[in-house]
Design an enzyme around this catalytic site. Structure first.
Site, PDB file in Angstrom:
ATOM      1  N   LYS A  63      55.404  50.764 -68.259  1.00  0.00           N
ATOM      2  CA  LYS A  63      55.768  52.166 -68.428  1.00  0.00           C
ATOM      3  C   LYS A  63      55.025  53.004 -67.396  1.00  0.00           C
ATOM      4  O   LYS A  63      53.998  52.586 -66.860  1.00  0.00           O
ATOM      5  CB  LYS A  63      55.373  52.641 -69.835  1.00  0.00           C
ATOM      6  CG  LYS A  63      56.205  52.039 -70.952  1.00  0.00           C
ATOM      7  CD  LYS A  63      55.735  52.524 -72.309  1.00  0.00           C
ATOM      8  CE  LYS A  63      56.536  51.907 -73.438  1.00  0.00           C
ATOM      9  NZ  LYS A  63      57.964  52.277 -73.446  1.00  0.00           N
ATOM     10  N   ARG A  74      62.893  44.900 -80.191  1.00  0.00           N
ATOM     11  CA  ARG A  74      64.067  44.180 -80.694  1.00  0.00           C
ATOM     12  C   ARG A  74      63.822  42.673 -80.710  1.00  0.00           C
ATOM     13  O   ARG A  74      64.431  41.950 -81.484  1.00  0.00           O
ATOM     14  CB  ARG A  74      65.301  44.553 -79.859  1.00  0.00           C
ATOM     15  CG  ARG A  74      65.195  44.190 -78.414  1.00  0.00           C
ATOM     16  CD  ARG A  74      66.224  44.910 -77.559  1.00  0.00           C
ATOM     17  NE  ARG A  74      65.872  46.325 -77.360  1.00  0.00           N
ATOM     18  CZ  ARG A  74      66.620  47.181 -76.667  1.00  0.00           C
ATOM     19  NH1 ARG A  74      67.767  46.797 -76.125  1.00  0.00           N
ATOM     20  NH2 ARG A  74      66.221  48.429 -76.525  1.00  0.00           N
TER      21      ARG A  74
HETATM   22  N1  BES Z   1      58.325  51.613 -78.080  1.00  0.00           N
HETATM   23  C1  BES Z   1      59.377  51.940 -77.186  1.00  0.00           C
HETATM   24  C2  BES Z   1      60.255  53.088 -77.710  1.00  0.00           C
HETATM   25  C3  BES Z   1      59.590  54.422 -77.787  1.00  0.00           C
HETATM   26  C4  BES Z   1      59.705  55.288 -76.722  1.00  0.00           C
HETATM   27  C5  BES Z   1      58.906  54.813 -78.897  1.00  0.00           C
HETATM   28  C6  BES Z   1      59.126  56.539 -76.788  1.00  0.00           C
HETATM   29  C7  BES Z   1      58.319  56.051 -78.962  1.00  0.00           C
HETATM   30  C8  BES Z   1      58.441  56.921 -77.909  1.00  0.00           C
HETATM   31  C9  BES Z   1      60.265  50.738 -76.957  1.00  0.00           C
HETATM   32  O1  BES Z   1      59.625  49.513 -77.013  1.00  0.00           O
HETATM   33  C10 BES Z   1      60.826  50.874 -75.595  1.00  0.00           C
HETATM   34  O2  BES Z   1      60.077  50.801 -74.662  1.00  0.00           O
HETATM   35  N2  BES Z   1      62.128  51.082 -75.487  1.00  0.00           N
HETATM   36  C11 BES Z   1      62.759  51.251 -74.253  1.00  0.00           C
HETATM   37  C12 BES Z   1      64.013  50.387 -74.249  1.00  0.00           C
HETATM   38  C13 BES Z   1      64.591  50.145 -72.879  1.00  0.00           C
HETATM   39  C14 BES Z   1      63.638  49.319 -72.055  1.00  0.00           C
HETATM   40  C15 BES Z   1      65.903  49.424 -73.059  1.00  0.00           C
HETATM   41  C16 BES Z   1      63.112  52.716 -74.078  1.00  0.00           C
HETATM   42  O3  BES Z   1      63.389  53.392 -75.060  1.00  0.00           O
HETATM   43  O4  BES Z   1      63.049  53.191 -72.951  1.00  0.00           O
HETATM   44 MN    MN Z   2      58.769  48.984 -75.152  1.00  0.00          MN
END
Ligand code: BES
Ligand code: MN
Ligand code: ZN
Length: 490
Positions: free
Chosen positions: A272, A346
């Site tokens: 991230k 997931r």
């Molecule tokens: N934990 C995150 C989702 C999330 C994002 C929770 C912001 C709280 C605040 C999840 O694991 C994630 O990173 N999701 C990605 C999915 C993508 C890589 C398909 C996302 O939401 O960007």
């Molecule tokens: Mn994630």
């Protein structure tokens, strides 16, 4: 804070601070506010007439009785307009009155049961809402300083049993929410997978639950290749937690709750950005909600059989971590091509959902901070609800209406799954396209279910940016109130 119920009248109770509510746009105070008004020689009517007490929901005004009654101060709290009054208004009013009392240095506080008299609410529900609002509104991490005693005062003897019952429920639910908020607030070096397991063990001890904690080797035996892929880089050892409340001794098909327990989500190699990392200690909010729910149903001795599954791991970086292009195999044999190591939730949910099937569940509900996309879609007002079962949707919707932990139904169209078709595996874990991300994630999860199932994407509602009513700034503990309400009416 010790909470108790007392039969008597609010104006004569021994407490340093008393709380009474009154409605917006009334010319004269009614109910308990009228009783206080009378005791104080018209002081309440005066502040209303002066326009200093608007009755706006949660607005507080302080009166000083100067020895006329035992209390040193009266907190008058607005209940909002009488025609839209409900349990949510009670929670909000109770929270802001309690916070105001604490700010003023109150220690012994007594309150009427908002809504139990002229408000016309069900007495038990009104008591529950008053207690929930008070406890949740006063919430501070690891800090019970300030208010030491809170007494609900009810004039009508016939209502005492209902008030006591509602109080017990409110306390149990608030303690569940508090556990969830505490866990989410803890930093990732403290709230590790083993820490979550410790919490589960102590819940088991307190409430007679059965608990099993699987480690890496256990997960390998179970064939949980998707969960283990995420855990591959983890320094803090992963845990797969199984907690069971079974008053039926195996006779009832259980409700299975699954909580995403990513104790820190760096994204892995699909790392991230600097901004994205903020708040990722909260990626176990689903696990926290499930553990908080178990605490509440344990305290309430719910007759329902409930199993909680928490796959817990951090998603960090290591030379031996999983990588985009890896192919991993979930416990049901489904092969998954990793496109993004940041679509990790997931993966561990997939193995947990497969595991849930072993219980021949009546229904499975997973709770997860799964996608940023759900916050884009719904903001911080509702969690996304995805389900393959209309009756389950209706049940959760009704619980959401009562608790105001909102859910909004989202589509599970199978076309979303087409975005995940892979040349090298049964499915990809991410489409790589930033469209309908919350729906694509849910469609991925559905592959691993073979029972009535609902998925709550709580990424948006997991925390509040500012204190508002009983939602204090920080983790909300979303899901506990919703699930407890739903389970106990199932
Ligand atoms: N934990 C995150 C989702 C999330 C994002 C929770 C912001 C709280 C605040 C999840 O694991 C994630 O990173 N999701 C990605 C999915 C993508 C890589 C398909 C996302 O939401 O960007
Ligand atoms: Mn994630
Ligand atoms: Zn995540």
């Amino acid at each position: 804070m010790k909470i108790s119920v007392q039969h008597g009248s609010i104006e004569s109770v021994e407490a340093d601070t008393i709380i009474v509510g009154y409605f917006e746009r009334v010319s004269a105070p009614g109910g308990s506010a009228a009783a206080i008004d009378q005791a104080l020689g018209g002081a309440v009517a005066d502040v209303i007439a002066a326009g200093d007490a608007s009755g706006e929901l949660g607005h507080t005004t302080i009166l000083y009785p100067r020895g006329v009654i035992p209390a040193a101060r009266v907190v008058l709290v607005g209940l909002g307009p009488a025609n839209v009054f409900d349990e949510e208004a009670v929670r909000v009013a109770a929270a802001s009155a309690a916070r105001r009392a604490r700010e003023l240095g109150a220690a012994q506080v007594a309150s009427v049961v908002h809504g139990a008299g002229i408000g016309g609410l069900d007495v038990g529900a009104a008591a529950q809402a008053t207690v929930e609002g008070t406890r949740l509104g006063l919430y501070r991490y690891d800090d019970d300083a300030g208010l030491t005693a809170f007494t609900l005062v009810e004039r009508d003897e016939d209502k005492i049993v209902a008030v006591e019952d509602g109080t017990r429920w409110g306390e149990a639910v608030a303690e569940g929410v508090q556990l969830a908020r505490d866990l989410i607030r803890r930093p990732a070096n403290v709230a590790t997978p083993e820490h979550l397991a410790e919490i589960a063990r102590s819940l088991a001890k307190d409430h007679g639950f059965a608990v099993t904690v699987g480690d890496r080797a256990w997960a390998e035996e179970q064939g949980m290749g998707a969960f283990l892929a995420v855990a591959q880089a983890a320094g803090h050892e992963p845990r797969f937690i199984v907690l069971e409340h079974d008053p039926s001794r195996g006779r009832e098909a259980p409700i299975v709750l699954v909580g995403k327990g990513v104790t820190f989500d760096s994204g892995g190699l699909s790392i991230k950005g600097r901004q994205g990392l903020e708040g990722m200690k909260e990626d176990m909010a689903g696990a926290a909600a499930v553990l908080g729910t178990m605490r509440a149903i344990g305290r309430l001795r719910s007759p329902r059989r409930v199993v909680a599954l928490v796959p817990a791991t951090e998603n960090v970086i290591d030379a031996l971590g999983f990588r985009p292009s890896d192919v991993v195999e979930a416990a049901n044999g489904t092969t998954i091509e990793i496109i993004s190591t940041d679509a990790e939730g997931r993966l561990l949910l997939a193995d947990a959902l497969v595991h849930a099937s072993q219980y021949s569940p009546r229904v499975v509900v997973d709770v997860a901070t799964l996608t940023g996309a759900i916050e884009t879609a719904l903001g911080k007002l509702a969690s996304g609800l995805f389900t393959n079962d209309d009756a389950l949707a209706a049940g959760l919707q009704a619980a959401a209406d009562r608790t105001r932990e909102r859910v909004w139904r989202m589509p599970l169209w199978e076309e979303y799954r087409a975005d995940l078709s892979s040349d090298v595996a049964d499915t990809k874990n991410s489409s790589g396209v930033a469209k309908g991300g919350a729906c694509v994630a849910a469609a991925f999860l559905e592959r691993f279910t073979d029972y009535p199932w609902a998925h709550l994407d709580i990424a948006g509602v997991r925390s509040a940016e500012k204190t508002d009513g009983y939602r204090v700034k920080g983790p909300t503990g979303f899901g506990v109130r919703l699930l407890v309400d739903w389970i106990t009416r199932s």
